[in-house]
Design a protein around this motif. Structure first.
Motif, short mmCIF file in Angstrom:
data_model
loop_
_atom_site.label_atom_id
_atom_site.label_comp_id
_atom_site.label_asym_id
_atom_site.label_seq_id
_atom_site.Cartn_x
_atom_site.Cartn_y
_atom_site.Cartn_z
N ARG A 78 0.81 -1.22 0.00
CA ARG A 78 0.00 0.00 0.00
C ARG A 78 0.84 1.27 0.00
N THR A 211 -8.69 -9.14 -3.65
CA THR A 211 -7.72 -8.04 -3.66
C THR A 211 -6.90 -8.12 -4.95
N CYS A 286 5.92 0.60 9.74
CA CYS A 286 5.01 1.68 10.14
C CYS A 286 5.54 3.05 9.74
N LYS A 294 -2.37 8.49 10.81
CA LYS A 294 -1.53 7.30 10.66
C LYS A 294 -2.02 6.14 11.53
N ARG A 295 -2.60 6.47 12.69
CA ARG A 295 -3.09 5.41 13.57
C ARG A 295 -4.22 4.64 12.91
N GLN A 296 -5.14 5.38 12.29
CA GLN A 296 -6.25 4.72 11.60
C GLN A 296 -5.74 3.95 10.39
N ASN A 297 -4.75 4.52 9.71
CA ASN A 297 -4.15 3.85 8.56
C ASN A 297 -3.52 2.53 9.00
N HIS A 299 -4.32 0.79 11.67
CA HIS A 299 -5.42 -0.11 12.06
C HIS A 299 -6.01 -0.79 10.83
N ASP A 300 -6.22 -0.02 9.77
CA ASP A 300 -6.80 -0.57 8.54
C ASP A 300 -5.86 -1.60 7.90
N ARG A 301 -4.56 -1.31 7.89
CA ARG A 301 -3.60 -2.23 7.29
C ARG A 301 -3.50 -3.52 8.09
N SER A 303 -5.90 -4.80 10.01
CA SER A 303 -7.14 -5.54 9.76
C SER A 303 -7.11 -6.24 8.42
N GLU A 304 -6.61 -5.55 7.42
CA GLU A 304 -6.51 -6.14 6.08
C GLU A 304 -5.56 -7.33 6.07
#
Length: 452
Positions: A78, A211, A286, A294-297, A299-301, A303-304
């Motif tokens: 990503r 994906t 990271c 960045k924290r949400q980013n 978290h999303d990575r 989870s993915e």
């Protein structure tokens, strides 16, 4: 003979159910494990216990590594780091021989790292290279897998060959084992690469897990999507720092204790554990996260990555369960006893290891078991010298890679991460390991004509 026929029937069941009947490999492997327990007449109360234990043991060894490696891979993909890595490697090694480039990378990485872990770590790089060089993902996957597999089975400090060397009394001669192992591994890696080349020009549809693959679109357009790419140092650090830590950790615990027995040993042993090393890699990955939030980013990575890793983990665990049930049966002892009576020099440990590997799936188990079995027979085989013992380790390693199929966790790691259809994986990956094993034992035999 009945024991072998049951095994053949079980393998046929897995092949047919996953290819013709389209049964998910997780269910096919679990069903095969239970069927194996009944077919080999294990106590009914022990069958499910063995399945659960085998499932847990294999995931205890590699489950967290798969998750962390997948998350790192997601971040690398990503952030555009995989694109940077592809361009850097191409700049260093050129574009004329894409599978050779991939094979060399796998060969080097798997000296200190388990082939399963190495494949997980390098998967993003392999996909990016396939897209950049416009070659088949199948060919690149097999080249990477066989490059990793070569040093994994022949070169200490990988646990299998180092344990085999210890069983054969070579604890103080590991340098010689490594030197010969590197030579044999080069030959088998090249054999695997040449087989991979058969798939370079073939357009084989990959499994779709929802994906996109980097190879699914033009590389230039793919590169433009990421804007400013990370530097080569930033891109490679999440991969090669963990590899370096694992390598240093392996060196630190060598029997000769080259780094001493003090604090440095404790620190490197801790940081060199694959889980800890990959946590360091994740921390470095990271730093590639961009923009605000960045924290949400992250978290999303994460989870993915967990979603992507889940089916791989389940299939790998089911393969471990199948192998555990087979290991609990008399099959391994029968094959070992039958083949050890043939008296065919270096080919005897090769045949025993190949039979054990094919029957229960683990290369490490095949190497450790065979080396313990043949150690008392070295005199009868004419191999009771330092070089004879070294070449015996090599022969066992060649058998331990013959063949990787449905009961081997590495088979499923390669299949799932590369999205190979199972039927294609048997033709590409399983056949490649058969070729590697045969080429390996021929190489060892030729060396014996010169060195013994």
């Amino acid at each position: 003979m009945a024991l072998v026929l049951i095994l053949v029937a079980l393998i046929a069941f897995i092949v047919v159910s996953t290819t013709r009947l389209k049964l998910h490999p997780f269910l096919a492997l679990l069903a095969a494990a239970v069927l194996a327990g009944f077919a080999y007449q294990l106590p009914h109360q022990d069958i499910l216990k063995t399945v659960a234990t085998g499932f847990g043991n294999i995931l205890g060894n590699i489950g967290i590594v798969i998750v962390l490696g997948t998350i790192i891979g997601v971040i690398l993909e990503r952030s555009g780091a995989a694109i940077t890595m592809a361009e850097t490697v191409i700049k260093l090694l050129g574009e004329r021989f894409p599978t050779l480039t991939m094979s060399i990378i796998g060969y080097l990485v798997s000296i200190p790292v388990f082939c399963d872990s190495g494949y997980v770590i390098l998967n993003s790089l392999k996909n990016a290279l396939a897209a950049r060089m416009k070659v088949s993902v199948i060919a690149m996957s097999v080249a990477l897998a066989t490059g990793l597999y070569a040093t994994h089975t022949f070169v200490p400090p990988t646990p299998g060959p180092i344990a085999a060397a210890g069983n054969l009394g070579l604890g103080s001669s590991l340098g010689l084992v490594i030197a010969v192992g590197l030579v044999v591994a080069i030959v088998t890696a090249l054999a695997g690469m040449l087989w991979a080349n058969r798939f370079i020009g073939k357009d084989i549809a990959l499994e779709d897990d929802g994906t996109p693959m980097p190879g699914s679109e033009d590389f230039a357009a793919l590169r433009a999507q990421y804007g400013t790419l990370p530097s080569a140092t930033q891109a490679f650090a999440p991969i090669f720092v963990p590899i370096l830590l694992i390598c240093l950790g392996s060196i630190a615990v060598f029997p000769s204790r080259p780094l001493g027995d003090g604090t440095l040993l404790s620190v490197l042993s801790f940081l060199g554990h694959p889980v800890m090393a990959l946590l360091v890699g994740l921390a470095l990955a990271c730093t590639l996260l961009k923009g605000n939030g960045k924290r949400q980013n992250l978290h999303d990575r994460v989870s993915e990555g967990i979603v992507s890793a889940a089916p791989i983990i389940l299939i790998t665990g089911a393969g471990g369960a199948f192998g555990a049930v087979l290991s609990a049966t008399p099959l391994g002892n029968y094959l070992g006893t039958t083949l050890s009576a043939l008296g065919v020099g270096l080919f005897m440990p090769f045949l025993v290891a190949a039979a054990l590997k094919t029957a229960q799936g683990s290369t490490t188990v095949a190497l450790v078991t065979t080396s313990a079995m043949v150690a008392p027979l070295l005199g009868q085989l004419g191999l009771d010298s330092e070089m004879g013992r070294v070449l015996t380790v090599m022969a066992i390693g060649a058998g331990g890679m013959t063949v990787s199929h449905a009961n081997d966790s590495f088979f499923w790691v390669v299949t799932q991460f590369s999205r190979m259809p199972v039927a294609v994986a048997y033709r590409a990956q399983t056949m490649a390991t058969l070729i590697q094993g045969v080429v390996g034992i021929i190489t060892v035999w030729l060396l014996s004509l010169v060195l013994l």
